[in-house]
Design a protein around this motif. Structure first.
Motif, short mmCIF file in Angstrom:
data_model
loop_
_atom_site.label_atom_id
_atom_site.label_comp_id
_atom_site.label_asym_id
_atom_site.label_seq_id
_atom_site.Cartn_x
_atom_site.Cartn_y
_atom_site.Cartn_z
N LEU A 15 0.95 -0.91 -0.35
CA LEU A 15 0.06 0.24 -0.04
C LEU A 15 0.85 1.57 -0.12
CD1 LEU A 15 -2.85 -1.20 2.48
CD2 LEU A 15 -2.83 -0.57 0.12
N SER A 16 2.29 1.48 0.82
CA SER A 16 2.22 2.48 1.13
C SER A 16 3.86 2.69 -0.62
CB SER A 16 4.30 1.76 1.34
OG SER A 16 3.70 2.10 2.65
N ARG A 17 3.99 1.41 -1.00
CA ARG A 17 4.10 1.80 -2.51
C ARG A 17 3.08 2.17 -4.09
NH1 ARG A 17 7.15 -2.77 -1.24
NH2 ARG A 17 5.59 -4.68 -1.58
N ASN A 18 1.99 1.63 -3.21
CA ASN A 18 0.47 2.42 -3.82
C ASN A 18 -0.45 1.34 -3.74
OD1 ASN A 18 -1.12 2.44 -6.13
ND2 ASN A 18 -0.66 0.82 -7.50
N ALA A 19 -0.99 3.09 -3.50
CA ALA A 19 -1.83 3.02 -2.12
C ALA A 19 -3.32 2.33 -2.63
CB ALA A 19 -2.42 4.45 -1.38
N ARG A 20 -3.36 3.10 -4.19
CA ARG A 20 -4.39 2.95 -5.03
C ARG A 20 -5.12 0.79 -5.38
NH1 ARG A 20 -5.14 7.39 -9.87
NH2 ARG A 20 -7.03 5.94 -10.11
N MET A 21 -4.08 -0.03 -5.17
CA MET A 21 -3.96 -1.06 -4.80
C MET A 21 -5.48 -1.78 -4.64
SD MET A 21 0.01 -3.20 -4.58
CE MET A 21 -0.70 -4.52 -5.53
N GLY A 22 -5.97 -2.55 -5.48
CA GLY A 22 -7.02 -2.80 -4.96
C GLY A 22 -7.25 -4.29 -4.42
N MET A 24 -7.41 -7.41 -4.42
CA MET A 24 -8.06 -8.64 -5.54
C MET A 24 -6.27 -8.42 -5.58
SD MET A 24 -9.98 -10.70 -5.48
CE MET A 24 -9.24 -11.74 -6.94
N GLU A 25 -6.02 -7.27 -6.44
CA GLU A 25 -4.07 -7.02 -6.68
C GLU A 25 -3.68 -7.23 -5.74
OE1 GLU A 25 -1.68 -3.67 -9.00
OE2 GLU A 25 -3.74 -3.21 -8.73
N LEU A 26 -3.72 -6.68 -3.90
CA LEU A 26 -2.56 -6.67 -3.54
C LEU A 26 -2.88 -8.59 -2.97
CD1 LEU A 26 -4.78 -3.79 -1.18
CD2 LEU A 26 -1.92 -4.23 -1.77
N ALA A 27 -3.93 -9.30 -2.54
CA ALA A 27 -3.75 -10.58 -2.40
C ALA A 27 -3.42 -11.20 -3.21
CB ALA A 27 -5.58 -11.29 -2.64
N SER A 28 -3.03 -10.96 -4.86
CA SER A 28 -2.23 -11.75 -6.05
C SER A 28 -1.26 -11.37 -5.39
CB SER A 28 -2.57 -11.49 -7.14
OG SER A 28 -2.08 -11.56 -8.15
N THR A 29 -0.80 -10.13 -5.34
CA THR A 29 0.67 -10.20 -4.93
C THR A 29 1.18 -10.23 -3.96
OG1 THR A 29 0.54 -8.11 -6.09
CG2 THR A 29 2.81 -8.03 -4.87
N TYR A 49 -4.17 1.06 13.66
CA TYR A 49 -2.98 1.21 13.09
C TYR A 49 -2.70 1.60 11.72
CZ TYR A 49 -2.93 -3.09 16.19
OH TYR A 49 -2.52 -3.64 17.59
N LEU A 50 -3.87 1.61 10.79
CA LEU A 50 -3.83 2.20 9.52
C LEU A 50 -4.66 3.29 9.80
CD1 LEU A 50 -2.39 1.88 6.80
CD2 LEU A 50 -4.73 0.14 5.83
N ALA A 51 -4.36 4.61 9.42
CA ALA A 51 -5.08 5.78 9.74
C ALA A 51 -5.51 6.77 8.79
CB ALA A 51 -4.35 7.18 10.28
N GLY A 52 -5.73 5.89 7.23
CA GLY A 52 -5.93 6.60 5.79
C GLY A 52 -5.05 6.20 4.82
N PHE A 53 -6.50 5.63 3.63
CA PHE A 53 -5.46 6.17 2.82
C PHE A 53 -4.48 7.93 1.77
CE2 PHE A 53 -7.07 2.16 3.22
CZ PHE A 53 -6.77 1.50 3.12
N ARG A 54 -3.66 8.20 2.12
CA ARG A 54 -3.43 10.28 1.37
C ARG A 54 -2.70 9.67 0.34
NH1 ARG A 54 -3.03 9.31 6.52
NH2 ARG A 54 -4.72 10.31 8.49
N PRO A 55 -2.94 10.52 -0.21
CA PRO A 55 -1.86 10.96 -1.66
C PRO A 55 -0.42 11.28 -0.95
CG PRO A 55 -3.58 12.49 -1.79
CD PRO A 55 -4.05 11.46 -0.25
#
Length: 167
Positions: A15-22, A24-29, A49-55
């Motif tokens: 998620l740090s590398r790409n916060a837009r990963m869905g 399914m993509e995370l599961a596959s990765t 632990y995870l406070a959000g997904f920010r640009p």
């Protein structure tokens, strides 16, 4: 004590590398089930632990070229009122309570040095600020990061309950 395991760390890294990963993509990765990823994310959000997904915005690229750190010494008993006043200023990006002579370390950003000077005057006029010292940031050779620390601390942690470590 570290409250996350290596799978959580890998998930956060992705998620740090790409916060837009869905999901399914995370599961596959990560080589795990979609439900595992969803459950892990839900748990980390619920447990804060995870406070959000920010640009991740490059301030200089959008025209906010001046960044500085203000170290503020406060009058005793004025911490909350000063924090409240600083929080109302849009140029204030972060506030950290610190030990030592200064009580707060404040990260600020403006578009020009003249605006920074105006902001400094505004900050030192806040009731409860007794002394300030401002340091201009020239460049940022290392941006905020957390993944290397998590990976270091998680080296001895397991990979979840029943999922083998992907090879």
């Amino acid at each position: 004590m570290l409250n996350i395991d290596r799978l959580d760390i890998e998930l956060l890294g992705a998620l740090s590398r790409n916060a837009r990963m869905g999901i399914m993509e995370l599961a596959s990765t990560l080589g795990v089930a979609r439900n595992t990823v969803q459950a892990r994310l839900s748990r980390m959000i619920e447990e804060h632990y995870l406070a959000g997904f920010r640009p991740d915005i490059d301030l200089a690229e959008v025209g906010i070229a001046v960044q500085a750190f203000m170290a503020l010494e406060l009058q005793q008993g004025r911490l909350q009122s000063v924090v409240d006043a600083l929080t109302s200023m849009p140029e204030v990006l972060e506030i950290h309570a610190t030990t030592g002579r200064e009580d707060l370390l404040v990260r600020v950003a403006t578009t020009t040095q003249a605006e920074l000077q105006d902001l400094i005057q505004k900050v030192v006029s806040v009731q409860g600020v007794s002394h300030s010292s401002t340091t201009l940031a020239l460049t940022t050779p290392l941006h905020y990061r957390i993944q290397p620390l998590l990976e270091h601390l998680g080296q001895q942690r397991g990979w979840g309950r029943s999922t083998p470590i992907p090879r």
